[in-house]
Write an enzyme that holds these catalytic residues in place. Structure first.
Site, PDB file in Angstrom:
ATOM      1  N   ASP A 225      13.392   9.584  -4.903  1.00 25.76           N
ATOM      2  CA  ASP A 225      12.374  10.608  -4.691  1.00 25.76           C
ATOM      3  C   ASP A 225      12.078  10.768  -3.206  1.00 25.76           C
ATOM      4  O   ASP A 225      11.482   9.893  -2.582  1.00 25.76           O
ATOM      5  CB  ASP A 225      11.089  10.243  -5.452  1.00 25.76           C
ATOM      6  CG  ASP A 225      10.102  11.399  -5.529  1.00 25.76           C
ATOM      7  OD1 ASP A 225      10.298  12.407  -4.834  1.00 25.76           O
ATOM      8  OD2 ASP A 225       9.129  11.289  -6.287  1.00 25.76           O
TER       9      ASP A 225
ATOM     10  N   ASP B 169      12.846  18.071  -2.027  1.00 26.59           N
ATOM     11  CA  ASP B 169      12.594  17.222  -3.199  1.00 26.59           C
ATOM     12  C   ASP B 169      13.828  17.269  -4.082  1.00 26.59           C
ATOM     13  O   ASP B 169      14.175  18.323  -4.609  1.00 26.59           O
ATOM     14  CB  ASP B 169      11.368  17.726  -3.970  1.00 26.59           C
ATOM     15  CG  ASP B 169      11.146  16.964  -5.274  1.00 26.59           C
ATOM     16  OD1 ASP B 169      11.688  15.848  -5.416  1.00 26.59           O
ATOM     17  OD2 ASP B 169      10.450  17.492  -6.157  1.00 26.59           O
TER      18      ASP B 169
END
Length: 410
Positions: free
Chosen positions: A57, A285
């Protein structure tokens, strides 16, 4: 390091005031596997080592390790977690140590992981091993205070890779930054390369046979087309926390660059900043929130008109955005417009071809994989795996820059 071309030199170094980074010798192509939640990777944690899969992440800062602690009771897996949930069992590690005197535990509610269920962590130290690098780091140990027994996630926590903000400490630093400061990695670079379905590399040889690789400590020159990487200044965009990834207390340390222009089929589109941002924002992301081509509401309307798209209801949509989904004629995908982005600091336009933003749901159903945040002309986009097709995404953790290159496929 590749022959980089830096088009935008002024920057706010988010690591200013920190100790100088030491040069180590290690590099590693961390193998990534695609899942509906994002990319997972194998690591080990603790001593003796526990072999775990962990979600990658770019939008989280720490190693958020899911433990069998439930309702403040250590090693009480059955009280809150599915029996098949993979966890890091801290009670089995001889080197695990809670450090409440150094770092106070935290709770985020709401949060991007569990919505309105609290994400509570205590801080601890233990050994985390990524490829050849094994370092004792500060990590977040979960304490689940709600029922998560409905199903098991295919990973044991979050491997955060967000940039470090100034005047922070190890409790807010990614494992990569912590190991970098210990001198374990050769260079301060993290590079993401995606061998997506339908890519020119059908054998995934450039990803070592995996779905993607995340190179730690180096940039693979052979993947950089023409030897050119364009670097951009990382900026803070506070509206991310109110419109996109909502946390309380707020989280602001994202990889983000300013969007100068967007064109659909060669036609420049009107775009404005969201209310509290200094400009239109691109937030990087590569978990589930980065799926879908980022467009504003009005840009999406333009694309729908050009594509003669029709509404469709999907049980399993290609991204988790709140916008409606539309299908197009599968035979006409190649005639759809390219979408191009220009970021502040360079005249380079980054093109996304229709084959990369149209999702084949089945042989006869093709869907526009677009994700919209905000309304009207306001632009705040999540740039992840859809944008990253045919591109190398690089983060410089020392100068705090985002680099983009066209991929040189084998």
């Amino acid at each position: 390091m590749a022959n980089t071309v830096v088009f935008y030199l002024p920057l706010l170094s988010l690591l200013r005031g920190a100790a100088a980074l030491q040069a180590g010798n290690s590099t590693y192509d961390l193998p990534l596997t695609w899942t509906p939640y994002g990319f997972t990777a194998p690591i080990t944690a603790g001593n003796p080592p526990q072999h775990l899969d962990i979600l990658q992440d770019w939008t989280w800062a720490s190693a958020y390790m899911w433990t069998p602690t439930c309702f403040h009771q250590v090693d009480s897996h059955a009280q809150c977690l599915n029996a098949n949930q993979m966890v890091f069992n801290q009670t089995l590690s001889d080197s695990f140590e809670y450090v409440p005197d150094n770092y106070t535990g935290r709770t985020w509610n709401p949060n991007h992981f569990f919505g309105d269920n609290p994400a509570t962590v205590d801080y601890a130290t233990d050994v985390l091993t990524i490829g050849p690098v094994a370092d004792e780091i500060v990590l977040q140990a979960s304490d689940f205070t709600f029922d998560l027994k409905e199903f098991a996630y295919p990973f044991a926590g979050i491997y955060g890779l967000a940039p470090a903000l100034p005047e922070t400490n190890a409790s807010d630093w990614s494992p990569f930054v912590q190991s970098l400061k210990k001198g374990s990695w050769r260079e301060p670079f993290l590079a993401f390369h995606y061998c997506y379905p339908g890519s020119p590399d059908t054998s995934k040889s450039s990803c070592n046979g995996y779905d993607a690789i995340q190179t730690h400590g180096a940039i693979n020159d052979s993947l950089v087309k023409g030897g050119e990487i364009v670097w951009y200044e990382n900026r803070l965009f506070p509206d991310v926390n109110s419109l996109d990834f909502i946390f309380n207390p707020p989280v602001y340390n994202y990889w983000g660059i300013e969007v100068e222009s967007v064109s659909v089929g060669g036609e420049a589109q009107v775009l404005t900043a969201t209310p509290n941002n200094t400009g239109p924002a691109a937030i990087f992301d590569h978990a589930a929130g980065g799926r879908g081509l980022p467009l504003s509401e009005t840009m999406y309307d333009t694309l729908l008109s050009l594509a003669d798209a029709k509404p469709i209801t999907l049980e399993d949509p290609p991204n988790n955005g709140k916008q409606a989904f539309y299908q197009v004629d599968c035979a006409s995908v190649s005639t759809l417009p390219d979408i191009s982005y220009k970021f502040t600091g360079s005249s380079k336009e980054w093109k996304v071809e229709p084959r990369n933003y149209v999702e084949n749901i089945d042989e006869s159903t093709c869907v526009l994989n677009v994700r919209v945040v905000g309304s009207g002309n306001m632009f705040l986009g999540n740039f992840g795996e859809t944008f990253a097709k045919d591109k190398l995404i690089v983060f410089d953790f020392e100068k705090v820059l985002v680099g983009i290159a066209d991929v040189q496929w084998p």
